[in-house]
Design an enzyme around this catalytic site. Sequence first.
Site, PDB file in Angstrom:
ATOM      1  N   ASN A 248     -10.769  -3.150  -5.183  1.00 37.74           N
ATOM      2  CA  ASN A 248     -10.039  -2.189  -6.014  1.00 37.74           C
ATOM      3  C   ASN A 248     -10.696  -1.930  -7.374  1.00 37.74           C
ATOM      4  OD1 ASN A 248      -6.822  -3.229  -4.680  1.00 37.74           O
ATOM      5  ND2 ASN A 248      -8.009  -1.397  -4.164  1.00 37.74           N
TER       6      ASN A 248
ATOM      7  N   ASP B  27       0.820  -1.222   0.000  1.00 37.03           N
ATOM      8  CA  ASP B  27       0.000   0.000   0.000  1.00 37.03           C
ATOM      9  C   ASP B  27       0.856   1.276   0.000  1.00 37.03           C
ATOM     10  OD1 ASP B  27      -2.408   1.345  -0.070  1.00 37.03           O
ATOM     11  OD2 ASP B  27      -2.618   1.414   2.104  1.00 37.03           O
TER      12      ASP B  27
HETATM   13  C1  IPE Z   1      -5.324  -2.678   0.108  1.00 41.79           C
HETATM   14  O1  IPE Z   1      -5.033  -1.358  -0.191  1.00 41.79           O
HETATM   15  C2  IPE Z   1      -5.340  -3.492  -1.132  1.00 41.79           C
HETATM   16  C3  IPE Z   1      -4.046  -3.648  -1.798  1.00 41.79           C
HETATM   17  C4  IPE Z   1      -2.903  -3.150  -1.403  1.00 41.79           C
HETATM   18  C5  IPE Z   1      -4.065  -4.451  -2.977  1.00 41.79           C
HETATM   19  P1  IPE Z   1      -6.198  -0.283  -0.445  1.00 41.79           P
HETATM   20  O2  IPE Z   1      -5.518   1.009  -0.666  1.00 41.79           O
HETATM   21  O3  IPE Z   1      -7.105  -0.762  -1.503  1.00 41.79           O
HETATM   22  O4  IPE Z   1      -6.971  -0.328   0.946  1.00 41.79           O
HETATM   23  P2  IPE Z   1      -7.887   0.747   1.648  1.00 41.79           P
HETATM   24  O5  IPE Z   1      -8.866   1.235   0.619  1.00 41.79           O
HETATM   25  O6  IPE Z   1      -7.002   1.852   2.128  1.00 41.79           O
HETATM   26  O7  IPE Z   1      -8.513   0.001   2.781  1.00 41.79           O
HETATM   27  C1  IPE Z   2      -1.631   0.063  -3.315  1.00 44.22           C
HETATM   28  O1  IPE Z   2      -1.377   1.402  -3.411  1.00 44.22           O
HETATM   29  C2  IPE Z   2      -1.831  -0.575  -4.662  1.00 44.22           C
HETATM   30  C3  IPE Z   2      -3.179  -1.081  -4.907  1.00 44.22           C
HETATM   31  C4  IPE Z   2      -4.175  -1.033  -4.068  1.00 44.22           C
HETATM   32  C5  IPE Z   2      -3.436  -1.668  -6.203  1.00 44.22           C
HETATM   33  P1  IPE Z   2      -2.552   2.454  -3.456  1.00 44.22           P
HETATM   34  O2  IPE Z   2      -2.889   2.701  -4.896  1.00 44.22           O
HETATM   35  O3  IPE Z   2      -3.676   2.040  -2.604  1.00 44.22           O
HETATM   36  O4  IPE Z   2      -1.842   3.718  -2.872  1.00 44.22           O
HETATM   37  P2  IPE Z   2      -2.481   4.808  -1.911  1.00 44.22           P
HETATM   38  O5  IPE Z   2      -2.994   4.088  -0.703  1.00 44.22           O
HETATM   39  O6  IPE Z   2      -3.584   5.479  -2.687  1.00 44.22           O
HETATM   40  O7  IPE Z   2      -1.354   5.730  -1.610  1.00 44.22           O
HETATM   41 MG    MG Z   3      -4.118   2.389  -0.641  1.00 44.21          MG
END
Ligand code: IPE
Ligand code: IPE
Ligand code: MG
Length: 253
Positions: free
Chosen positions: A79, A31
Amino acid sequence: MKLAFWKKKSGGSAGQVDFDHLPRHVAIILDGNGRWAKRRGLPRTAGHRAGAENFRKIATYCRDIGLEYLTVYAFSTENWKRPEEEVDAILDLLRRYMLEALDTMERDRVRLCFMGDRSVFNQELRELAARCDEVSQRIEGCQCNICLNYGSHAEIVRAAQNFAKDCINGSVKLEDLTEERFEDYLYSAGIPSPELLIRPGGEQRLSNFLLWQCAYTEFYFTDVLWPDFSIEELHKALAAYQRRDRRFGGVKK
Ligand code: IPE
Ligand code: IPE
Ligand code: MG
């Protein structure tokens, strides 16, 4: 030999890690890619690209130190709510990653496996994942489980459905269901639970990741964003894990 090299190369932080008592299985929620890009004035997709690069580095290092399993959360069932361009960019990165992995995984001794519902992906992605599975079956090395279109709720419901089907077709009996047998119906069948779960990116939640498997897992949260999560940061997480007192409901020895 290899460990000694890494311990030396990675400087001070490795000193805190006891490489003879590493967890067998580490899980990571990848993340913070979007925020990493935003801070640099770049599009979110640049963050995902940097995140994929970092995964390559960390997975290789995990293999070097002899970790047996590394499970990463790359794309959740939630996602899909993101803008289409972002979803497409993530899936395209995955496609490229798998294509490259097919050429290198044998040499690198990194087995790539996938957890999650792949049926929704296009044919090319499904075929690439199947080819990675195939190669992984005949090589030895660190098993990297990439969770794609993965969500724990969906995983548990699917397991319950498959168990019910087996009851109906007579291959199992309802009264034979145990916790261990139920695990055989999860994507993680045959894989030990992760001893350590790391979430970079500052959030302190599971976001529907490995709910069953993490019943007794140690959690490590850090504000460092995934593309910046270095080997040094991994050492900090491993050292923190090694300081924990794991009682599993018992009393301190
Ligand atoms: C969790 O991250 C899912 C992945 C890293 C694939 P998200 O960014 O989707 O999670 P939330 O929305 O902050 O809970
Ligand atoms: C995690 O990074 C990757 C996926 C969930 C696919 P994010 O895209 O959630 O990054 P932030 O949380 O918005 O910074
Ligand atoms: Mg995220």
